[in-house]
Design a protein around this motif. Structure first.
Motif, PDB file in Angstrom:
ATOM      1  N   LYS A 135     -18.125 -24.429  54.310  1.00 17.02           N
ATOM      2  CA  LYS A 135     -19.025 -23.882  53.293  1.00 17.02           C
ATOM      3  C   LYS A 135     -18.334 -23.860  51.932  1.00 17.02           C
ATOM      4  N   ASN A 168     -19.235 -18.082  46.004  1.00 15.91           N
ATOM      5  CA  ASN A 168     -20.372 -18.011  46.908  1.00 15.91           C
ATOM      6  C   ASN A 168     -21.659 -17.815  46.125  1.00 15.91           C
ATOM      7  N   VAL A 220     -22.853 -12.940  52.903  1.00 10.87           N
ATOM      8  CA  VAL A 220     -23.499 -11.641  52.749  1.00 10.87           C
ATOM      9  C   VAL A 220     -24.420 -11.733  51.548  1.00 10.87           C
ATOM     10  N   PRO A 268     -10.854 -18.684  58.346  1.00 11.87           N
ATOM     11  CA  PRO A 268     -12.103 -19.223  57.775  1.00 11.87           C
ATOM     12  C   PRO A 268     -12.025 -19.465  56.276  1.00 11.87           C
ATOM     13  N   LEU A 283     -12.777 -22.932  62.032  1.00 10.87           N
ATOM     14  CA  LEU A 283     -11.469 -23.098  61.413  1.00 10.87           C
ATOM     15  C   LEU A 283     -10.776 -21.747  61.295  1.00 10.87           C
ATOM     16  N   ARG A 313     -25.309 -25.914  55.111  1.00  4.63           N
ATOM     17  CA  ARG A 313     -24.626 -24.631  55.059  1.00  4.63           C
ATOM     18  C   ARG A 313     -24.845 -23.801  56.327  1.00  4.63           C
ATOM     19  N   GLU A 321     -14.856 -14.755  46.651  1.00  3.67           N
ATOM     20  CA  GLU A 321     -16.191 -14.840  47.224  1.00  3.67           C
ATOM     21  C   GLU A 321     -17.292 -14.774  46.170  1.00  3.67           C
ATOM     22  N   TYR A 323     -23.172 -25.713  62.128  1.00  2.97           N
ATOM     23  CA  TYR A 323     -21.961 -25.261  62.805  1.00  2.97           C
ATOM     24  C   TYR A 323     -20.756 -26.093  62.410  1.00  2.97           C
ATOM     25  N   HIS A 352     -31.261  -6.820  45.128  1.00  5.42           N
ATOM     26  CA  HIS A 352     -31.683  -5.581  44.478  1.00  5.42           C
ATOM     27  C   HIS A 352     -32.895  -5.028  45.200  1.00  5.42           C
ATOM     28  N   LEU A 375     -24.586 -17.674  47.000  1.00  9.25           N
ATOM     29  CA  LEU A 375     -25.648 -16.898  47.631  1.00  9.25           C
ATOM     30  C   LEU A 375     -25.409 -15.393  47.501  1.00  9.25           C
ATOM     31  N   LYS A 376     -24.186 -15.031  47.149  1.00  4.10           N
ATOM     32  CA  LYS A 376     -23.881 -13.609  47.088  1.00  4.10           C
ATOM     33  C   LYS A 376     -24.391 -13.018  45.772  1.00  4.10           C
ATOM     34  N   VAL A 377     -25.223 -12.036  45.889  1.00  2.00           N
ATOM     35  CA  VAL A 377     -25.759 -11.360  44.712  1.00  2.00           C
ATOM     36  C   VAL A 377     -25.109  -9.992  44.673  1.00  2.00           C
ATOM     37  N   ILE A 378     -24.404  -9.708  43.603  1.00  2.00           N
ATOM     38  CA  ILE A 378     -23.722  -8.416  43.544  1.00  2.00           C
ATOM     39  C   ILE A 378     -24.559  -7.436  42.756  1.00  2.00           C
ATOM     40  N   GLN A 379     -24.694  -6.248  43.345  1.00  2.00           N
ATOM     41  CA  GLN A 379     -25.554  -5.243  42.709  1.00  2.00           C
ATOM     42  C   GLN A 379     -24.891  -4.649  41.476  1.00  2.00           C
ATOM     43  N   ARG A 416     -12.812 -22.753  49.595  1.00  2.00           N
ATOM     44  CA  ARG A 416     -12.250 -21.794  50.545  1.00  2.00           C
ATOM     45  C   ARG A 416     -10.762 -22.061  50.808  1.00  2.00           C
ATOM     46  N   GLU A 459     -26.670  -9.673  49.230  1.00  2.00           N
ATOM     47  CA  GLU A 459     -27.145  -8.350  48.838  1.00  2.00           C
ATOM     48  C   GLU A 459     -28.193  -8.552  47.747  1.00  2.00           C
TER      49      GLU A 459
END
Lengths: 202, 210
Positions: free
Chosen positions: B124, B204, A197, B192, B189, B117, B200, B120, A201, B206-210, B128, A199
């Motif tokens: 990742k 992770n 996911v 997962p 798997l 990434r 996460e 299939y 800004h 790639l995850k950008v938290i606001q 995990r 997210e």
């Protein structure tokens, strides 16, 4: 003797294997690697013909791969005559533009690249097509003709779901046995819980 | 209090008296004799091998004894791409190692799936399923990066408390030393990820938290 052009190959195949039909699939790119589409019933006989031919001796299959051609939709504008009600209530026949959409069913394709070790020439490209992408994904296996195709046909079965009839050992080769998807198909979607996911800004 | 003790220790050493604590002595021994598992997955393993050879010489840090059995290893360097087909075996190897045990995830693939990434077939990130102590980015990381990761791990081992609430997992009886081995499912798997291990936001990139 060098290989003849693909049209000549087609003519000789159809003369040499009774009942066989081959279709030339032209390749418009500069490489001009035209290929031959074979019918299911005679594919094995044609393969043996190409391998055993005295002048060609296509004894080496370097590559088997799959291609996924998804269902496509073509739309065309046609003029249709229709009764049109005018503002004052009178009806008159007029020509109206309509868009007609036609669904073209997709198919899966197995592609074979053939060379000759003995004659040192090549390549000839063969194609086999399944009837559709869903319930009839069978093509005849050419592993009995070129043993080297065995693992590559298994790979095409594993990743595209092409079923090779007559293959001696058709099992998944890269993914595990209980796996249900065909990951190289164009409509494959990986499991949702693995997609990150992101997210951002706003 | 800790600082006062440290000052006292320095003061004593100036006067020719050497003092230490059991914790310091114990961790000093542990951190300078970490035995990694002979285990490699992909191109990162080649860099790992280079790190152990004469030019980079991981033996300087006491980690030259690569053990061919997980029963004798303290550290697993996950060096390379973890495919989904390989992931259960990696977790099983980790489970077979005795405590205390540590994990270095080496390279882009091992920490996140890397260039594969979106594929299939690649897991990742090994975090995990098993707890990773040090992550190294790079594709592949140079031997210096692995040495740096190793020094980071040594620092981490050195700081582990033997008692108290902050003591590490292997000294807490109720915390697990083995983690569930994922199974081959119909689409990937299962599960997962192990939510007890995988965080996460941390794991992770790639995850950008606001």
């Amino acid at each position: 003797m060098a290989l003849p052009p693909v049209e000549e190959l087609k003519a000789q195949i159809e003369a040499g294997v009774p009942g066989a039909s081959a279709t030339v699939i032209p390749n418009g790119s500069p490489s001009a690697q035209h290929s031959l589409l074979l019918d299911h019933a005679h594919a094995r006989a044609v393969a043996e013909f190409l391998r055993n031919h005295n002048e060609w001796r296509l004894d080496y299959c370097t590559l088997v791969t799959g291609v996924d051609w998804p269902d496509t939709e073509t739309s065309e504008k046609i003029k249709v005559k229709k009764l049109v009600k005018a503002a004052d209530g009178t009806e008159s026949e007029q020509e109206v533009d309509e868009v007609r959409k036609t669904k073209v069913p997709g198919y899966l394709e197995a592609v074979y690249h053939l060379f000759s070790m003995e004659k040192k020439h090549g390549q000839v490209v063969l194609r086999l097509r399944t009837r559709n992408r869903t319930d009839d994904t069978h093509v005849p296996s050419l592993t009995p003709v070129w043993r080297g195709a065995e693992f590559q046909e298994r790979e095409a079965f594993d990743l595209y779901g092409i079923v090779f009839d007559g293959h001696p050992d058709l099992r998944r080769i890269l993914m595990w046995d209980g796996f249900k998807d065909y990951p190289m198909r164009k409509d494959y979607v990986p499991p949702a819980d693995e997609i990150p996911v992101v997210e951002t800004h706003s | 209090m800790a600082d006062e003790l440290k000052d006292l220790k320095i003061e004593l050493s100036k006067n020719g008296i050497f003092t230490t604590t059991l914790e310091e002595l114990y961790n000093w021994g542990r951190k300078n004799s970490v035995w990694p598992l002979t285990f490699g997955l992909a191109c990162c393993a080649i860099e790992m091998i280079a790190t152990t050879m004469a030019r980079y010489d991981l033996a300087r840090f006491g980690a030259e004894v690569f053990r061919p059995s997980p029963r004798q290893a303290d550290l697993i360097i996950v060096s390379g791409t973890v495919t989904k087909k390989m992931a259960p075996q990696v977790v099983r190897l980790y489970n077979q190692m005795p405590e205390p045990k540590y994990v270095i995830a080496m390279g882009a693939c091992a920490i996140s799936g890397g260039p594969f990434r979106d594929g299939y077939n690649v897991l990742k990130g090994i975090d995990r399923y098993i707890p990773v102590d040090v992550h190294i980015p790079g594709c592949p990381p140079r031997p210096e990066a692995l040495i740096h990761a190793f020094m980071t791990l040594q620092k981490k081992i050195d700081e582990q408390a033997l008692a108290g609430s902050t003591r590490p997992r292997h000294l807490q009886k109720d915390l697990p030393s083995e983690f569930p081995v994922p199974a081959f499912g119909e689409h990937g798997l299962e599960p997962p990820q192990n939510n007890d291990v995988f965080h996460e936001a941390a794991g992770n990139p790639l995850k950008v938290i606001q």
